[in-house]
Design a protein around this motif. Structure first.
Motif, PDB file in Angstrom:
ATOM      1  N   SER A 135      -4.193 -21.052  -6.397  1.00 26.24           N
ATOM      2  CA  SER A 135      -5.528 -21.118  -5.788  1.00 26.24           C
ATOM      3  C   SER A 135      -6.403 -19.950  -6.205  1.00 26.24           C
ATOM      4  O   SER A 135      -7.520 -19.801  -5.709  1.00 26.24           O
ATOM      5  N   GLY A 136      -5.923 -19.101  -7.118  1.00 28.31           N
ATOM      6  CA  GLY A 136      -6.738 -18.021  -7.668  1.00 28.31           C
ATOM      7  C   GLY A 136      -7.147 -16.989  -6.638  1.00 28.31           C
ATOM      8  O   GLY A 136      -8.246 -16.432  -6.724  1.00 28.31           O
ATOM      9  N   GLU A 137      -6.250 -16.675  -5.693  1.00 26.02           N
ATOM     10  CA  GLU A 137      -6.603 -15.795  -4.588  1.00 26.02           C
ATOM     11  C   GLU A 137      -5.587 -14.678  -4.410  1.00 26.02           C
ATOM     12  O   GLU A 137      -4.463 -14.749  -4.909  1.00 26.02           O
ATOM     13  N   MET A 138      -5.999 -13.683  -3.629  1.00 26.14           N
ATOM     14  CA  MET A 138      -5.103 -12.665  -3.091  1.00 26.14           C
ATOM     15  C   MET A 138      -5.120 -12.784  -1.575  1.00 26.14           C
ATOM     16  O   MET A 138      -6.146 -13.132  -0.980  1.00 26.14           O
ATOM     17  N   SER A 163       0.838  -1.187   0.000  1.00 30.91           N
ATOM     18  CA  SER A 163       0.000   0.000   0.000  1.00 30.91           C
ATOM     19  C   SER A 163       0.879   1.244   0.000  1.00 30.91           C
ATOM     20  O   SER A 163       2.066   1.194   0.332  1.00 30.91           O
ATOM     21  N   ALA A 164       0.289   2.382  -0.346  1.00 29.96           N
ATOM     22  CA  ALA A 164       1.065   3.617  -0.447  1.00 29.96           C
ATOM     23  C   ALA A 164       1.698   4.006   0.884  1.00 29.96           C
ATOM     24  O   ALA A 164       2.795   4.564   0.920  1.00 29.96           O
ATOM     25  N   ASP A 165       1.013   3.720   1.987  1.00 30.34           N
ATOM     26  CA  ASP A 165       1.566   4.055   3.302  1.00 30.34           C
ATOM     27  C   ASP A 165       2.390   2.930   3.893  1.00 30.34           C
ATOM     28  O   ASP A 165       2.914   3.054   5.010  1.00 30.34           O
ATOM     29  N   GLY A 166       2.524   1.803   3.179  1.00 33.23           N
ATOM     30  CA  GLY A 166       3.357   0.697   3.623  1.00 33.23           C
ATOM     31  C   GLY A 166       2.770  -0.129   4.749  1.00 33.23           C
ATOM     32  O   GLY A 166       3.450  -1.019   5.275  1.00 33.23           O
ATOM     33  N   GLY A 203      -8.642 -18.621 -11.667  1.00 30.02           N
ATOM     34  CA  GLY A 203      -7.586 -17.925 -12.390  1.00 30.02           C
ATOM     35  C   GLY A 203      -6.193 -18.241 -11.878  1.00 30.02           C
ATOM     36  O   GLY A 203      -5.999 -19.070 -10.972  1.00 30.02           O
ATOM     37  N   LYS A 204      -5.202 -17.571 -12.475  1.00 24.03           N
ATOM     38  CA  LYS A 204      -3.791 -17.711 -12.077  1.00 24.03           C
ATOM     39  C   LYS A 204      -3.201 -16.314 -11.910  1.00 24.03           C
ATOM     40  O   LYS A 204      -2.515 -15.808 -12.794  1.00 24.03           O
ATOM     41  N   PRO A 205      -3.467 -15.670 -10.764  1.00 23.00           N
ATOM     42  CA  PRO A 205      -2.941 -14.318 -10.568  1.00 23.00           C
ATOM     43  C   PRO A 205      -1.425 -14.308 -10.513  1.00 23.00           C
ATOM     44  O   PRO A 205      -0.805 -15.190  -9.927  1.00 23.00           O
ATOM     45  N   GLN A 206      -0.844 -13.288 -11.117  1.00 23.05           N
ATOM     46  CA  GLN A 206       0.614 -13.186 -11.244  1.00 23.05           C
ATOM     47  C   GLN A 206       1.101 -11.890 -10.595  1.00 23.05           C
ATOM     48  O   GLN A 206       0.979 -11.710  -9.398  1.00 23.05           O
ATOM     49  N   ASP A 207       1.626 -10.987 -11.407  1.00 25.24           N
ATOM     50  CA  ASP A 207       2.244  -9.770 -10.890  1.00 25.24           C
ATOM     51  C   ASP A 207       1.190  -8.836 -10.292  1.00 25.24           C
ATOM     52  O   ASP A 207       0.011  -8.856 -10.681  1.00 25.24           O
ATOM     53  N   VAL A 208       1.627  -7.991  -9.340  1.00 26.97           N
ATOM     54  CA  VAL A 208       0.758  -7.050  -8.629  1.00 26.97           C
ATOM     55  C   VAL A 208       1.410  -5.677  -8.680  1.00 26.97           C
ATOM     56  O   VAL A 208       2.602  -5.544  -8.434  1.00 26.97           O
ATOM     57  N   LYS A 209       0.623  -4.639  -8.995  1.00 27.37           N
ATOM     58  CA  LYS A 209       1.182  -3.292  -9.027  1.00 27.37           C
ATOM     59  C   LYS A 209       0.133  -2.285  -8.570  1.00 27.37           C
ATOM     60  O   LYS A 209      -1.031  -2.320  -8.982  1.00 27.37           O
ATOM     61  N   LEU A 210       0.568  -1.334  -7.717  1.00 26.72           N
ATOM     62  CA  LEU A 210      -0.306  -0.312  -7.163  1.00 26.72           C
ATOM     63  C   LEU A 210      -0.472   0.836  -8.150  1.00 26.72           C
ATOM     64  O   LEU A 210       0.482   1.238  -8.828  1.00 26.72           O
ATOM     65  N   SER A 211      -1.687   1.397  -8.212  1.00 25.50           N
ATOM     66  CA  SER A 211      -1.937   2.553  -9.065  1.00 25.50           C
ATOM     67  C   SER A 211      -1.245   3.788  -8.492  1.00 25.50           C
ATOM     68  O   SER A 211      -0.951   3.859  -7.294  1.00 25.50           O
ATOM     69  N   PRO A 212      -0.971   4.798  -9.322  1.00 22.58           N
ATOM     70  CA  PRO A 212      -0.265   5.983  -8.828  1.00 22.58           C
ATOM     71  C   PRO A 212      -0.959   6.692  -7.680  1.00 22.58           C
ATOM     72  O   PRO A 212      -0.294   7.247  -6.811  1.00 22.58           O
ATOM     73  N   ASP A 213      -2.298   6.682  -7.655  1.00 20.10           N
ATOM     74  CA  ASP A 213      -2.998   7.358  -6.561  1.00 20.10           C
ATOM     75  C   ASP A 213      -3.170   6.469  -5.337  1.00 20.10           C
ATOM     76  O   ASP A 213      -3.759   6.881  -4.333  1.00 20.10           O
ATOM     77  N   GLY A 214      -2.658   5.244  -5.394  1.00 20.66           N
ATOM     78  CA  GLY A 214      -2.664   4.373  -4.235  1.00 20.66           C
ATOM     79  C   GLY A 214      -3.995   3.723  -3.920  1.00 20.66           C
ATOM     80  O   GLY A 214      -4.136   3.101  -2.862  1.00 20.66           O
ATOM     81  N   LEU A 236      -0.465  -6.771  -0.577  1.00 20.14           N
ATOM     82  CA  LEU A 236      -1.324  -7.765  -1.226  1.00 20.14           C
ATOM     83  C   LEU A 236      -0.429  -8.689  -2.036  1.00 20.14           C
ATOM     84  O   LEU A 236       0.391  -8.224  -2.828  1.00 20.14           O
ATOM     85  N   ALA A 237      -0.590  -9.992  -1.805  1.00 22.23           N
ATOM     86  CA  ALA A 237       0.201 -10.991  -2.518  1.00 22.23           C
ATOM     87  C   ALA A 237      -0.716 -11.886  -3.332  1.00 22.23           C
ATOM     88  O   ALA A 237      -1.818 -12.239  -2.893  1.00 22.23           O
TER      89      ALA A 237
END
Length: 639
Positions: free
Chosen positions: A465-468, A452-455, A489-500, A459-460
């Motif tokens: 298992s198709g989960e976060m 998260s933006a504030d650390g 599904g098969k979730p892979q990479d995770v990236k936060l949006s610029p506005d957090g 989220l992993a």
């Protein structure tokens, strides 16, 4: 049209007309729809109306639990929350969830530490920050943090108590501009509050003492809109921008007429301003503010203006290298998983300049938190091979169990080794890699994450298992799980949006990107991109997200503001997987996972510049050096 110093200028145009005059309302966005709630009518009476400003025009879509004015509002996870306010008799401590179109769902969900009105609020990374206010007897100097499902708490104190301040979020900080001090005088002071550190810093002053103004963010800047001086009848038409990163304050345009006590709502690409008070009383105006053509600063001054527009990526703009990385040679580090080797490429010549063996099954090349060392993650070899990025030479391997992936907490206190086959997140010393705490996760195939933006949390993704899974970073505990879609599904990479506010999660099996809120943990939407969606990389100006579609042989370009795919780049016969963007932002480098090659793609045109043959099974490529202050790990997530 350009303001002095190259600042952005906003232009205004009429958008709609309210059914009746309104001032001192609270406003936020319910999805893409501006919502204003409460306020004072032309007769100075409090109202309980909830008004949505839809394309068809403003209309009442709900009622608050009671009439109130001078409340604060934010949007969290696509929902609007209202804080406090007054009703002409007393101040209110309620935190109200507003559900436009469903009056019975407009409910009290929490309480402020003290009943108060005349406050303002902004949201960052799923947390609302309520600033200042008035209890009926005392002025408040507090910044109160609140998240759904948790109690509100004071997290900071302003240098002075404030009412009627203009508050917004930009550059990963809360911007607090003007307001009235306890003497009743309007203030010129501008402060920024950094939730990650708890620090309050003073920015440049406003051009004039201002209170009863509105604030909203656009293009990575906070804008202070309208307002008045210390006495009534001194309304202003001034718009001022605040760069939360540099602290600079600049003129940014004018309203069609002078207004105070107005409401402003941030939306992608524009700010909607509703109501307010002119010299003759409350008004019905609804305006749309957007960036005037030709007003963007040219060249972005070595990335500084780009950084200001980048929110949580404010320090990772074009060529914004730190003192640590500035003298490191540009290199592309390629771990060849099936060959147990690393190839090092000179991006200027497109040639391999170094090749060496490492432990079994190298998965990723990960920069250390302090950016001084790179680590090859030898997954089956149960080791980390350090690389000196000044020379590109490997060092002595460090024993570590199952290092499929590795991240660092934003404060640099821990390395988090993602032990995928053991279903664990191992919190280790970031220098010696001695194990401090092993956290078992309730899912299969944990592999990628972002913070998260504030650390405060991460989220992993759990690929098998198709989960976060959501983890409280400070307590090192799992606090939530979320199935994506039907869980197949098969979730892979995770990236936060610029506005957090949004975590983007690539899903290889679903062929696209999930939009996920971390607070509360829930799915917001899904963007189809292509088969085998895998890696996610923000552009240097943080306007776009590059999505590598491994099975489709393509890269999708997602516009962060509109949350839409705006371009698709094809790589004939390729399998684009993991990589990164060059320091100057001009080239996207990706591994060809199934084809033993590396791709260099021009980010301006999407043209394939070069295919470079490397070892078998190239995977987590690191493009180094990267702009930023510190590394969060993986192949180079920097902040």
């Amino acid at each position: 049209m350009r303001a002095s110093g190259g600042a952005l200028v906003l232009r205004s145009e009429p958008l709609a007309v309210l059914g009746s005059p309104l001032q001192d309302a609270a406003g936020a966005a319910a999805g893409a729809v501006p919502v204003v709630a409460g306020g004072l009518t032309a007769a100075d009476a409090s109202t309980d109306a909830v008004i949505a400003i839809a394309r068809s025009g403003p209309r009442v879509v709900g009622r608050l639990p009671g009439a109130r004015h001078d409340a604060a509002a934010v949007a969290l996870g696509g929902r609007v929350y209202l804080f406090g306010g007054g009703n002409g008799v007393a101040q209110i401590d309620e935190i109200v969830r507003v559900a436009p179109g469903h009056p019975s769902s407009t409910t009290v969900v929490g309480r402020l530490p003290a009943p108060s009105s005349d406050s303002a609020a902004a949201a960052l990374a799923g947390t609302a920050y309520v600033v200042g206010g008035y209890t009926g007897r005392a002025w408040l100097d507090t910044i109160v943090a609140w998240r759904p499902g948790r109690p509100a708490r004071v997290v900071a104190h302003l240098p002075t108590a404030l009412r009627y301040a203009a508050v917004s979020a930009a550059g990963g900080r809360v911007v607090i501009a003007g307001g009235s001090v306890p003497t009743g005088a309007a203030s010129r002071a501008v402060y920024t509050f950094d939730p990650a550190t708890g620090r309050i810093a003073k920015a440049e002053a406003l051009p004039a003492a201002t209170t009863h103004a509105a604030a909203a963010s656009l293009a990575g800047l906070a804008f202070v809109i309208g307002g008045r001086g210390s006495s009534a009848g001194t309304a202003s038409d001034r718009i001022v921008s605040v760069d939360a990163v540099s602290g600079r304050v600049r003129g940014a345009g004018r309203l069609p007429r002078a207004l105070s006590d107005l409401t402003a709502v941030s939306l992608p690409g524009r700010i909607v301003v509703a109501g307010g008070r002119s010299g003759t009383g409350a008004v019905t105006d609804v305006l749309a503010l957007s960036v005037a053509a030709g007003s963007r600063p040219a060249g972005a001054a070595a990335g500084r203006a780009e950084g200001a527009a980048a929110g949580v990526y404010a320090h990772t703009g074009r060529s914004m290298l730190s003192a640590v990385t500035r003298r490191m040679p540009a290199r592309i580090y390629v771990p060849n998983s099936l060959a147990n080797t690393v190839d090092v490429i000179d991006p200027q010549t497109f040639r391999i300049v170094r090749h060496f063996a490492v432990g079994a099954l190298p998965q990723h090349v990960t920069p250390a938190w302090d950016m001084k060392t790179l680590y090859v993650l030898d997954d089956a070899g149960n080791s980390l091979t350090p690389i000196d990025p000044r020379t590109s030479r490997p060092g002595k391997p460090i024993p570590v169990t199952d290092p499929y992936n590795m991240y660092f907490t934003p404060d640099g206190r821990y390395a988090i080794v993602v032990a995928e086959r053991n279903a664990r997140l191992d919190f280790r010393d970031p220098h010696t890699f001695r194990l401090r705490h092993s956290l078992a996760v309730p899912c299969r195939g944990v592999d990628h994450m972002d913070f998260s933006a504030d650390g405060r949390y991460l989220l992993a993704s759990c690929e098998f298992s198709g989960e976060m899974v959501e983890v409280d970073v400070r307590r090192q505990r799992v606090v939530g799980t979320l199935a994506l879609g039907d869980g197949s599904g098969k979730p892979q990479d995770v990236k936060l949006s610029p506005d957090g506010t949004i975590f983007y999660v690539a899903d290889a099996r679903a062929g696209g990107v999930w939009e996920v809120s971390g607070a509360p943990l829930r799915t917001l939407g899904f963007l189809p991109t292509g088969r085998g969606a895998h890696g996610l990389y923000p552009s240097r100006d943080a306007r776009f997200l590059y999505v590598s579609n491994r099975d489709a042989g393509s890269v999708s370009v997602v516009d962060f503001a509109s949350r839409r795919v705006v371009a698709t780049w094809r790589i004939s016969g390729g399998s684009p997987d993991m990589g990164g963007v060059s320091a100057d932002g001009s080239v996207l480098w990706l591994s060809g996972r199934y084809d033993g090659e590396i791709y260099a793609i021009a980010t301006r045109t999407g043209r394939l510049l070069r295919r470079i043959r490397v070892g078998a099974g190239p995977h987590g490529v690191s493009v180094w050096p990267q702009p930023g202050r510190f590394s969060l790990g993986h192949t180079g997530i920097t902040r």
